[in-house]
Design a protein around this motif. Structure first.
Motif, mmCIF file in Angstrom:
data_model
loop_
_atom_site.group_PDB
_atom_site.id
_atom_site.type_symbol
_atom_site.label_atom_id
_atom_site.label_comp_id
_atom_site.label_asym_id
_atom_site.label_seq_id
_atom_site.Cartn_x
_atom_site.Cartn_y
_atom_site.Cartn_z
ATOM 1 N N LEU A 254 0.829 -1.205 0.000
ATOM 2 C CA LEU A 254 0.000 0.000 0.000
ATOM 3 C C LEU A 254 0.861 1.252 0.000
ATOM 4 C CD1 LEU A 254 -2.788 1.301 0.163
ATOM 5 C CD2 LEU A 254 -2.710 1.052 2.653
ATOM 6 N N LEU A 255 1.957 1.232 0.747
ATOM 7 C CA LEU A 255 2.859 2.381 0.775
ATOM 8 C C LEU A 255 3.471 2.634 -0.592
ATOM 9 C CD1 LEU A 255 4.550 1.402 4.139
ATOM 10 C CD2 LEU A 255 3.232 3.492 3.813
ATOM 11 N N GLU A 256 3.869 1.552 -1.257
ATOM 12 C CA GLU A 256 4.467 1.701 -2.592
ATOM 13 C C GLU A 256 3.443 2.177 -3.605
ATOM 14 O OE1 GLU A 256 6.148 -2.096 -3.406
ATOM 15 O OE2 GLU A 256 7.877 -1.817 -2.067
ATOM 16 N N LYS A 257 2.203 1.702 -3.453
ATOM 17 C CA LYS A 257 1.164 2.100 -4.405
ATOM 18 C C LYS A 257 0.926 3.599 -4.355
ATOM 19 C CE LYS A 257 -3.687 1.201 -5.544
ATOM 20 N NZ LYS A 257 -4.911 0.434 -5.206
ATOM 21 N N LYS A 258 0.941 4.194 -3.162
ATOM 22 C CA LYS A 258 0.712 5.631 -3.027
ATOM 23 C C LYS A 258 2.015 6.420 -3.013
ATOM 24 C CE LYS A 258 -2.558 7.550 -0.964
ATOM 25 N NZ LYS A 258 -3.517 8.187 -0.026
ATOM 26 N N GLN A 259 3.149 5.709 -3.178
ATOM 27 C CA GLN A 259 4.462 6.367 -3.193
ATOM 28 C C GLN A 259 4.658 7.243 -1.954
ATOM 29 O OE1 GLN A 259 4.654 8.432 -6.961
ATOM 30 N NE2 GLN A 259 4.850 6.534 -8.134
ATOM 31 N N LEU A 260 4.456 6.620 -0.813
ATOM 32 C CA LEU A 260 4.584 7.343 0.447
ATOM 33 C C LEU A 260 5.965 7.144 1.045
ATOM 34 C CD1 LEU A 260 1.115 6.425 2.012
ATOM 35 C CD2 LEU A 260 1.756 8.567 0.897
ATOM 36 N N ASP A 261 6.417 8.149 1.762
ATOM 37 C CA ASP A 261 7.695 8.088 2.473
ATOM 38 C C ASP A 261 7.445 7.375 3.800
ATOM 39 O OD1 ASP A 261 10.192 8.424 3.503
ATOM 40 O OD2 ASP A 261 9.981 10.576 3.894
ATOM 41 N N ALA A 290 -3.674 5.672 8.096
ATOM 42 C CA ALA A 290 -2.725 6.761 7.857
ATOM 43 C C ALA A 290 -2.418 6.893 6.374
ATOM 44 C CB ALA A 290 -1.448 6.517 8.655
ATOM 45 N N CYS A 291 -2.276 5.763 5.675
ATOM 46 C CA CYS A 291 -2.007 5.787 4.232
ATOM 47 C C CYS A 291 -3.198 6.350 3.468
ATOM 48 C CB CYS A 291 -1.684 4.382 3.738
ATOM 49 S SG CYS A 291 -0.137 3.713 4.379
ATOM 50 N N GLN A 292 -4.407 5.987 3.896
ATOM 51 C CA GLN A 292 -5.597 6.444 3.189
ATOM 52 C C GLN A 292 -5.735 7.961 3.251
ATOM 53 O OE1 GLN A 292 -7.809 4.798 1.392
ATOM 54 N NE2 GLN A 292 -7.070 2.710 1.762
ATOM 55 N N PHE A 293 -5.385 8.548 4.396
ATOM 56 C CA PHE A 293 -5.588 9.984 4.579
ATOM 57 C C PHE A 293 -4.321 10.802 4.309
ATOM 58 C CE2 PHE A 293 -9.052 8.169 7.084
ATOM 59 C CZ PHE A 293 -10.125 8.946 6.659
ATOM 60 N N CYS A 294 -3.252 10.140 3.919
ATOM 61 C CA CYS A 294 -2.002 10.853 3.635
ATOM 62 C C CYS A 294 -1.929 11.173 2.138
ATOM 63 C CB CYS A 294 -0.812 9.984 4.041
ATOM 64 S SG CYS A 294 0.787 10.835 3.928
ATOM 65 N N GLN A 299 4.406 11.582 4.159
ATOM 66 C CA GLN A 299 5.183 10.762 5.091
ATOM 67 C C GLN A 299 4.269 10.040 6.072
ATOM 68 O OE1 GLN A 299 7.707 12.783 7.975
ATOM 69 N NE2 GLN A 299 9.278 11.223 7.771
ATOM 70 N N VAL A 300 4.587 8.747 6.297
ATOM 71 C CA VAL A 300 3.907 7.929 7.294
ATOM 72 C C VAL A 300 4.973 7.335 8.209
ATOM 73 C CG1 VAL A 300 2.450 5.918 7.725
ATOM 74 C CG2 VAL A 300 2.008 7.368 5.739
ATOM 75 N N ARG A 301 4.754 7.421 9.525
ATOM 76 C CA ARG A 301 5.747 6.942 10.479
ATOM 77 C C ARG A 301 5.104 5.982 11.475
ATOM 78 N NH1 ARG A 301 10.564 9.033 11.301
ATOM 79 N NH2 ARG A 301 10.436 8.397 13.497
ATOM 80 N N LEU A 302 5.898 4.995 11.877
ATOM 81 C CA LEU A 302 5.521 4.084 12.961
ATOM 82 C C LEU A 302 6.687 4.056 13.938
ATOM 83 C CD1 LEU A 302 3.787 1.945 14.351
ATOM 84 C CD2 LEU A 302 4.737 0.246 12.784
ATOM 85 N N ASP A 303 6.482 4.614 15.129
ATOM 86 C CA ASP A 303 7.552 4.738 16.111
ATOM 87 C C ASP A 303 7.212 3.949 17.372
ATOM 88 O OD1 ASP A 303 9.229 6.605 14.670
ATOM 89 O OD2 ASP A 303 7.690 8.106 15.086
ATOM 90 N N ALA A 304 8.233 3.455 18.037
ATOM 91 C CA ALA A 304 8.077 2.763 19.316
ATOM 92 C C ALA A 304 9.124 3.275 20.290
ATOM 93 C CB ALA A 304 8.204 1.253 19.133
ATOM 94 N N SER A 305 8.734 3.408 21.548
ATOM 95 C CA SER A 305 9.677 3.824 22.585
ATOM 96 C C SER A 305 9.145 3.342 23.932
ATOM 97 C CB SER A 305 9.851 5.353 22.605
ATOM 98 O OG SER A 305 8.609 5.987 22.869
ATOM 99 N N LEU A 313 3.550 3.467 21.279
ATOM 100 C CA LEU A 313 3.538 3.283 19.832
ATOM 101 C C LEU A 313 2.831 4.473 19.208
ATOM 102 C CD1 LEU A 313 2.514 -0.488 19.708
ATOM 103 C CD2 LEU A 313 4.769 0.434 19.170
ATOM 104 N N ARG A 314 3.451 5.046 18.174
ATOM 105 C CA ARG A 314 2.870 6.216 17.513
ATOM 106 C C ARG A 314 2.784 5.955 16.009
ATOM 107 N NH1 ARG A 314 3.479 11.485 19.870
ATOM 108 N NH2 ARG A 314 4.286 12.232 17.874
ATOM 109 N N VAL A 315 1.577 6.090 15.466
ATOM 110 C CA VAL A 315 1.354 6.005 14.023
ATOM 111 C C VAL A 315 0.998 7.404 13.556
ATOM 112 C CG1 VAL A 315 -0.010 4.992 12.174
ATOM 113 C CG2 VAL A 315 0.563 3.615 14.182
ATOM 114 N N ALA A 316 1.863 7.983 12.704
ATOM 115 C CA ALA A 316 1.699 9.385 12.309
ATOM 116 C C ALA A 316 1.702 9.502 10.794
ATOM 117 C CB ALA A 316 2.816 10.240 12.910
ATOM 118 N N ASN A 317 0.977 10.483 10.283
ATOM 119 C CA ASN A 317 0.985 10.776 8.841
ATOM 120 C C ASN A 317 0.767 12.259 8.626
ATOM 121 O OD1 ASN A 317 -1.948 10.278 9.588
ATOM 122 N ND2 ASN A 317 -2.193 11.092 7.530
#
Length: 386
Positions: A254-261, A290-294, A299-305, A313-317
């Motif tokens: 899905l990320l490649e289809k929308k050419q997302l970072d 996140a991909c649908q609304f980006c 840019q779409v990010r998945l972070d863990a700390s 866990l943070r999913v950001a776009n």
């Protein structure tokens, strides 16, 4: 002779003087004694009045304790029972004065919510809440509150809420099913035409399969939601970074289809206790949203700390912010802003997170839309991290 008379006269005068002084002192002392007796009588009267008042107060308190629906057990400083009211006796019929107070031996703790179970001789079960009121240097009171009725009301309220949710689900599900089902039926009717070209027949068959797959996805979402917190799989300890890599592989097309970072931020070594399929599904759902609304090339990010003993866990776009008036509704079942959305995705994610004793929230971080999850770290995670 005259000299003796003079001496005798002086002695009598001195004697009279001393006698007068003694009489005066006696009178003064007599007055002081009378005053002291008066004060003593007043003090005694006050003590009698206070004693009577204390007796009346003690009688009132005794009557109040006897009439209270809350069980009261009085303990001395050594933890010995010195008093029990009627309500406590009804809950603990075997409890007697002068015995040692041992709560765990008298009541069984309910593992679900920390209350206590009181089992009657007739097989009935009462739920009891226990609280201690410490007295400064005078022991303590143990308060036993029968919360059985309150617990039943909570269960009834939860059942009614569930039934209401099921009703809304049925209405929404009927609405959601109608459109893809009508489309599939239309394409299926066209397949019956004898003059239909093979190319059109194949296209219509693909459309039918596509609509049926949409129906299957909808039913799966519904089944995931109506589990009502019952974990369907086996929990296991999951290494966080391995979890992130698994989610990254699933969403890569899905990320490649929308050419997302796409960027994944790994955490320090940590483990969480969860049903792998549920947690992977929840994170995948958030990333797909996140991909649908980006926007494309966004840019779409998945972070863990690990922070304060919790996994964040943070999913950001870079999608637009959710309107302030809608932020309180985004986790509600069947609420959606997408034309073909079911409105169950975020509700399922919230359910999975809460099943893990975690929390999820929506926030903004600069130009990024963020869904933030906080989950408890597994106990062995702390051990392995040392």
């Amino acid at each position: 002779m005259q000299g003796n008379s003079e001496q005798l006269r002086e002695v009598f005068e001195h004697f009279n003087s001393v006698t007068d002084e003694l009489i005066s002192a006696y009178k003064l002392l007599e007055g002081q004694v009378a005053e002291l007796n008066s004060k003593l009588q007043r003090a005694n009267d006050e003590l009698v009045q206070k004693s009577a008042a204390n007796e009346r107060l003690a009688a009132k308190l005794t009557a109040l304790l006897a009439a209270m629906p809350v069980g009261v057990v009085e303990l001395d400083e050594a933890g010995t029972v010195t008093g029990v009211n009627d309500a406590a006796t009804m809950l603990l019929p075997d409890l007697a004065e002068q015995q040692s107070w041992q709560l765990d031996a008298l009541l069984e703790r309910d593992a679900q919510d920390g209350e206590y179970l009181c089992r009657g001789a007739d097989g009935s079960v009462a739920f009891v809440s226990v609280a201690e009121v410490a007295l400064q240097g005078q022991g303590s009171f143990m308060l036993l509150v029968d919360v059985t009725h309150l617990r039943q009301l909570h269960e009834q309220l939860a059942q009614q809420a569930k039934l209401a949710s099921m009703g809304r689900m049925a209405a929404s599900l009927a609405h959601q099913i109608r459109t893809p089902l009508a489309t599939a039926l239309l394409y299926a009717a066209n397949l019956r035409r004898a003059d239909l070209p093979e190319e059109a027949r194949g296209r219509f068959a693909s459309k039918i399969v596509e609509r049926l797959q949409a129906l299957e996805s909808l039913v799966q979402d519904m089944l995931s939601f109506v589990r009502s917190g019952v974990v369907g799989g086996v929990q296991e300890q999951i290494e966080v970074n391995a979890l992130l890599q698994e989610v990254a592989l699933i969403v890569q097309p899905l990320l490649e289809k929308k050419q997302l970072d796409w960027d994944v931020g790994m955490s320090e070594p940590a483990f969480i206790q969860a049903v792998r399929s549920d947690l992977v599904g929840a994170l995948t759902n958030l990333v797909e949203n996140a991909c649908q609304f980006c926007p494309e090339h966004g840019q779409v990010r998945l972070d863990a700390s690990v922070q304060a003993g919790q996994l964040q866990l943070r999913v950001a776009n870079e999608g637009e912010a959710i309107a302030e008036g809608l932020q309180q509704q985004i986790f509600d079942p069947f609420f959606t802003t997408r034309a073909h959305g079911t409105g169950l995705g975020l509700a399922i994610v919230k359910r999975v997170v809460e099943d893990m004793n975690g929390a999820i929230r929506y926030t903004r971080d600069g130009e990024m839309t963020v869904f933030e999850l906080k989950l408890p770290i597994a106990v062995t995670a702390i051990t392995k991290g040392k």
